[in-house]
Motif scaffolding. Sequence first.
Motif, PDB file in Angstrom:
ATOM      1  N   ARG A  90     -68.919  56.167  -1.736  1.00 55.23           N
ATOM      2  CA  ARG A  90     -69.560  57.425  -2.118  1.00 55.23           C
ATOM      3  C   ARG A  90     -71.003  57.483  -1.633  1.00 55.23           C
ATOM      4  O   ARG A  90     -71.484  58.525  -1.189  1.00 55.23           O
ATOM      5  CB  ARG A  90     -69.488  57.590  -3.635  1.00 55.23           C
ATOM      6  CG  ARG A  90     -68.101  58.017  -4.135  1.00 55.23           C
ATOM      7  CD  ARG A  90     -67.963  57.849  -5.647  1.00 55.23           C
ATOM      8  NE  ARG A  90     -66.701  58.357  -6.193  1.00 55.23           N
ATOM      9  CZ  ARG A  90     -65.554  57.671  -6.197  1.00 55.23           C
ATOM     10  NH1 ARG A  90     -65.519  56.452  -5.675  1.00 55.23           N
ATOM     11  NH2 ARG A  90     -64.461  58.189  -6.707  1.00 55.23           N
ATOM     12  N   SER A 114     -63.569  61.590   3.014  1.00 61.05           N
ATOM     13  CA  SER A 114     -63.643  61.925   4.444  1.00 61.05           C
ATOM     14  C   SER A 114     -63.926  60.696   5.309  1.00 61.05           C
ATOM     15  O   SER A 114     -63.598  60.672   6.494  1.00 61.05           O
ATOM     16  CB  SER A 114     -64.726  62.975   4.682  1.00 61.05           C
ATOM     17  OG  SER A 114     -64.461  64.118   3.910  1.00 61.05           O
ATOM     18  N   ARG A 152     -68.184  63.852   1.795  1.00 64.26           N
ATOM     19  CA  ARG A 152     -67.641  63.251   0.591  1.00 64.26           C
ATOM     20  C   ARG A 152     -66.864  61.983   0.929  1.00 64.26           C
ATOM     21  O   ARG A 152     -66.371  61.831   2.057  1.00 64.26           O
ATOM     22  CB  ARG A 152     -66.724  64.243  -0.130  1.00 64.26           C
ATOM     23  CG  ARG A 152     -67.391  65.562  -0.483  1.00 64.26           C
ATOM     24  CD  ARG A 152     -68.665  65.334  -1.295  1.00 64.26           C
ATOM     25  NE  ARG A 152     -69.344  66.586  -1.601  1.00 64.26           N
ATOM     26  CZ  ARG A 152     -69.097  67.334  -2.657  1.00 64.26           C
ATOM     27  NH1 ARG A 152     -68.167  66.951  -3.522  1.00 64.26           N
ATOM     28  NH2 ARG A 152     -69.757  68.450  -2.870  1.00 64.26           N
ATOM     29  N   ALA A 172     -71.036  58.124   2.077  1.00 63.25           N
ATOM     30  CA  ALA A 172     -70.678  59.513   2.330  1.00 63.25           C
ATOM     31  C   ALA A 172     -71.868  60.431   2.063  1.00 63.25           C
ATOM     32  O   ALA A 172     -72.216  61.283   2.896  1.00 63.25           O
ATOM     33  CB  ALA A 172     -69.493  59.899   1.457  1.00 63.25           C
ATOM     34  N   THR A 173     -72.493  60.238   0.911  1.00 69.07           N
ATOM     35  CA  THR A 173     -73.668  61.041   0.572  1.00 69.07           C
ATOM     36  C   THR A 173     -74.725  60.955   1.672  1.00 69.07           C
ATOM     37  O   THR A 173     -75.300  61.954   2.091  1.00 69.07           O
ATOM     38  CB  THR A 173     -74.270  60.555  -0.762  1.00 69.07           C
ATOM     39  OG1 THR A 173     -73.265  60.632  -1.765  1.00 69.07           O
ATOM     40  CG2 THR A 173     -75.448  61.412  -1.163  1.00 69.07           C
TER      41      THR A 173
END
Lengths: 199, 199
Positions: A28, A40, A37, A31-32
């Motif tokens: 996470r 993905s 997200r 991704a951030t």
Amino acid sequence: MPVSRREQILAVAESVLEAEGPASLTMRRLATELGIRAPSLYKHVRSKDDIEAGLQERALRGIGEAVAAAGPELSRLTAAYRAWATAHPRLYELATRRPLHREALGPDVEESAAAPLVAAAGGDEHLARAMWATAHGLVDLELARRFPPGADIDRAWRVAFEALAPRTRPARERTGLSRDGSATVAPSPAPAGRGTPPG
Amino acid sequence: MPVSRREQILAVAESVLEAEGPASLTMRRLATELGIRAPSLYKHVRSKDDIEAGLQERALRGIGEAVAAAGPELSRLTAAYRAWATAHPRLYELATRRPLHREALGPDVEESAAAPLVAAAGGDEHLARAMWATAHGLVDLELARRFPPGADIDRAWRVAFEALAPRTRPARERTGLSRDGSATVAPSPAPAGRGTPPG
DNA sequence: GAAGCTGGGCTAACAGCGTTAGCCAGTCCA
DNA sequence: TGGACTGGCTAACGCTGTTAGCCCAGCTTC
């Protein structure tokens, strides 16, 4: 945009790992950092373990380049090794803790990283492994803060590698190569045609 | 029943870790193994990290005892060290990866584990650290399967410690202690009264 | 130009993790 | 008899890696 999305992920992973430690290296979070997200990420990467394997390869490449750039002299070699490790402590940790998936690695990565050390060992693969292990051990214990607070770690390095340097070792143990410690890369007389790299 | 519940937890943790690896070392698993539920563990233990610290101390004690039992000769010392590590690979890993919380440790654990090696180094603390790092590096790389498949690891040990053994090192680098490699535990001439242990 | 394929994002959700809050039975001692 | 302490318990929180399934943009091909 010329860099693949996978390479982008690895770059972010490296910087997050180095800046905040392995606990912050989450899907996470990555991704951030990339503005997407977490799920993905799996379009570009098989798993978190896959990311860590990529980081390991990056680290191996980095160490190999740093050591190669230091030139053939043993003391500069070891200094470069130690310098890389202390500059990228978490990456070094991750790279050495993980067992190596050799088949997933670029075939030259391991060998090219080992070559300068084998050369500095006068072509003696066993001595090269001893040196590598010593350097790794010194780095690893230093990074894990296992030496007592006031310990003179520089001196431990000097003592270790003055003892291990080929020119000062008794000739009887050598594998029959040139005794002068010159940087000839002659392969050791292993059964296979070319010498096995120390790792 | 003479053993405290905490000690019981640590024993179970050790066997689970060694048998199935760190991924299986979960609070729920330990609780199940003891016939209770996970939250009850917190009546005896502060956190999972606390358990790992306990395992680290156990490992340090185990290594110290194994090495001490091997006698003063260097080759038997290193053999004992390596044997302990390969017999408890995950515990060794955990013990060396964790930074050491010295204040939480029994005050003698670290020193007593280091003493035989300092003795074998002829009282030279720097050489003792070099030896320790070499042994740790050899073990660590072997456990992480970083040496290439056919590598003669025994020989790397021999090469390393024949080079590091005090009797074969040139006298100029010694710290002015007895040169015969005897097992005198004379402290090195450090500024502080008693020598700092290698770690 | 329309149809279809595909790359790369998304939401929802799952099981498992360490950990906390709060409750309760039993035991021990005054 | 009653209070304190010990050591269990359930419920729950927020986090983790990961999967399933949807959908839109853009490209390719009729």
